[in-house]
Enzyme design. Sequence first.
Site, mmCIF file in Angstrom:
data_model
loop_
_atom_site.group_PDB
_atom_site.id
_atom_site.type_symbol
_atom_site.label_atom_id
_atom_site.label_comp_id
_atom_site.label_asym_id
_atom_site.label_seq_id
_atom_site.Cartn_x
_atom_site.Cartn_y
_atom_site.Cartn_z
ATOM 1 N N ASP A 195 -0.156 4.423 -5.270
ATOM 2 C CA ASP A 195 0.263 2.901 -5.168
ATOM 3 C C ASP A 195 -1.081 1.913 -5.304
ATOM 4 O OD1 ASP A 195 1.362 0.703 -3.887
ATOM 5 O OD2 ASP A 195 0.650 0.782 -1.445
ATOM 6 N N SER A 196 -1.313 0.284 -5.254
ATOM 7 C CA SER A 196 -2.268 -0.363 -5.338
ATOM 8 C C SER A 196 -2.571 -0.734 -4.469
ATOM 9 C CB SER A 196 -1.719 -1.155 -5.461
ATOM 10 O OG SER A 196 -0.459 -2.546 -4.953
ATOM 11 N N TYR A 198 -1.172 -5.452 -7.212
ATOM 12 C CA TYR A 198 -0.026 -5.590 -8.827
ATOM 13 C C TYR A 198 0.760 -6.303 -9.112
ATOM 14 C CZ TYR A 198 -1.832 -0.686 -9.944
ATOM 15 O OH TYR A 198 -2.677 0.749 -9.299
ATOM 16 N N GLY A 199 1.934 -6.492 -8.466
ATOM 17 C CA GLY A 199 3.150 -7.670 -8.011
ATOM 18 C C GLY A 199 2.352 -8.561 -8.968
ATOM 19 N N CYS A 229 4.709 2.871 -4.727
ATOM 20 C CA CYS A 229 4.784 1.464 -5.869
ATOM 21 C C CYS A 229 5.845 0.496 -5.953
ATOM 22 C CB CYS A 229 3.666 1.014 -6.799
ATOM 23 S SG CYS A 229 3.379 -0.144 -7.090
ATOM 24 N N ASN A 230 6.923 0.577 -5.647
ATOM 25 C CA ASN A 230 7.845 -0.116 -5.753
ATOM 26 C C ASN A 230 7.707 -1.000 -8.111
ATOM 27 O OD1 ASN A 230 10.233 -0.439 -4.068
ATOM 28 N ND2 ASN A 230 8.055 -0.797 -3.136
ATOM 29 N N THR A 231 6.629 -2.109 -7.747
ATOM 30 C CA THR A 231 6.217 -2.638 -8.472
ATOM 31 C C THR A 231 5.789 -2.023 -9.606
ATOM 32 O OG1 THR A 231 5.418 -4.354 -6.822
ATOM 33 C CG2 THR A 231 4.249 -4.604 -9.532
ATOM 34 N N GLU A 284 -4.356 -5.560 2.858
ATOM 35 C CA GLU A 284 -5.825 -4.789 1.994
ATOM 36 C C GLU A 284 -7.016 -5.383 3.097
ATOM 37 O OE1 GLU A 284 -6.179 -2.864 -0.734
ATOM 38 O OE2 GLU A 284 -3.342 -2.230 -0.371
ATOM 39 N N CYS A 340 8.804 -3.447 -1.462
ATOM 40 C CA CYS A 340 7.039 -3.147 -1.414
ATOM 41 C C CYS A 340 7.061 -2.098 -0.129
ATOM 42 C CB CYS A 340 6.548 -4.584 -1.235
ATOM 43 S SG CYS A 340 5.050 -4.157 -1.143
ATOM 44 N N HIS A 377 4.331 -1.656 1.095
ATOM 45 C CA HIS A 377 3.289 -2.198 1.858
ATOM 46 C C HIS A 377 3.668 -2.374 3.087
ATOM 47 C CE1 HIS A 377 -0.074 -2.208 -1.292
ATOM 48 N NE2 HIS A 377 -0.711 -2.517 -0.122
HETATM 49 N N1 DGL Z 1 3.184 -1.280 -2.286
HETATM 50 C C1 DGL Z 1 3.698 -2.098 -3.812
HETATM 51 C C2 DGL Z 1 5.336 -2.239 -3.962
HETATM 52 O O1 DGL Z 1 5.319 -1.412 -3.253
HETATM 53 C C3 DGL Z 1 2.442 -3.006 -4.788
HETATM 54 C C4 DGL Z 1 2.086 -3.623 -3.984
HETATM 55 C C5 DGL Z 1 0.921 -4.880 -4.824
HETATM 56 O O2 DGL Z 1 0.619 -4.577 -5.595
HETATM 57 O O3 DGL Z 1 1.572 -6.020 -5.467
HETATM 58 O O4 DGL Z 1 5.431 -3.170 -4.870
#
Ligand code: DGL
Length: 277
Positions: free
Chosen positions: A25-26, A57-58, A88-90, A166, A198, A200
């Site tokens: 994940d990010s 990442y988003g 990570c969804n992104t 984070e 997400c 997180h």
């Molecule tokens: N945890 C990640 C997700 O599920 C990415 C969050 C991010 O880095 O913006 O999308």
Amino acid sequence: MIIHANDFFFTFTSMSSTAAIGIFDSGIGGITICNEIIRLLPNENIIYLADSKHAPYGEKSEKEIIELSIKNVDFLLNKGCKLIVVACNTATTNAIETLRQTYSIPFIGIEPAIKPAALKSLTNTVGVLATKGTLSSALFSKTSEKHLEKVTILERNGEGIVPLMESGQLDSPKMRKLLNKYLQPMLDKNIDYLVLGCSHYPYLIPQLKKIVGPKVTIIDSGEAVAKQTKNILEQQHLLNKTGRPITHHFISNINTHVLKQFVDVNARKTIVEEVDF
Ligand code: DGL
């Protein structure tokens, strides 16, 4: 290094069941998925990669998200992982297709759980809180379009939430203000389901519950991802049944101070390490 499908075939077919499940994940978000996997598959070795250096990442382009995902996968393959969970969804919505075309190892991804929310909603109004990268992806549009006949989907980009997390701020006044700002418009439109898009965000469920109250059900996809991971390992005869001691190895490319707040550092099998990548 990129291992292409044909190069990797021999390695994959001779993969040992004791090889680790790789998860990335990010940052710390994917640990919510990792915990579900550990609960369901307690005998598996795990290598968790937190690319916190490049979070969030988003807010990145599809191209950048694909490049970072490939880098993470190469890192995990170099550690001999037998399957990779894109926690990570992104990264899933922007990169999993490329990853599946590039490598022959199995990939499990995570997407916002719109389907169960849409099927169960009585107000026919569902909220989705996710990153800009997820909401703008073709995969997300394709999934949400399937349910638009039944429900109205209210999307909200959770900009700013991941950087706060984070930096270790889960319940700060700043976080509460952001969450209120993002959720109040959905509550005004009478949502009865809130989909966390997400990885997180499940860490914020206590704060989110205080805002949305008991009439709104919050759902995330962690358990479904763990079940799918188990199914695929079973199908590929890759479940670790050896009974040998295992490790849960957490790796971050920044100072591990925040990461250590999210893992059971006292467990004998836990290893936390900072690696420059
Ligand atoms: N945890 C990640 C997700 O599920 C990415 C969050 C991010 O880095 O913006 O999308």
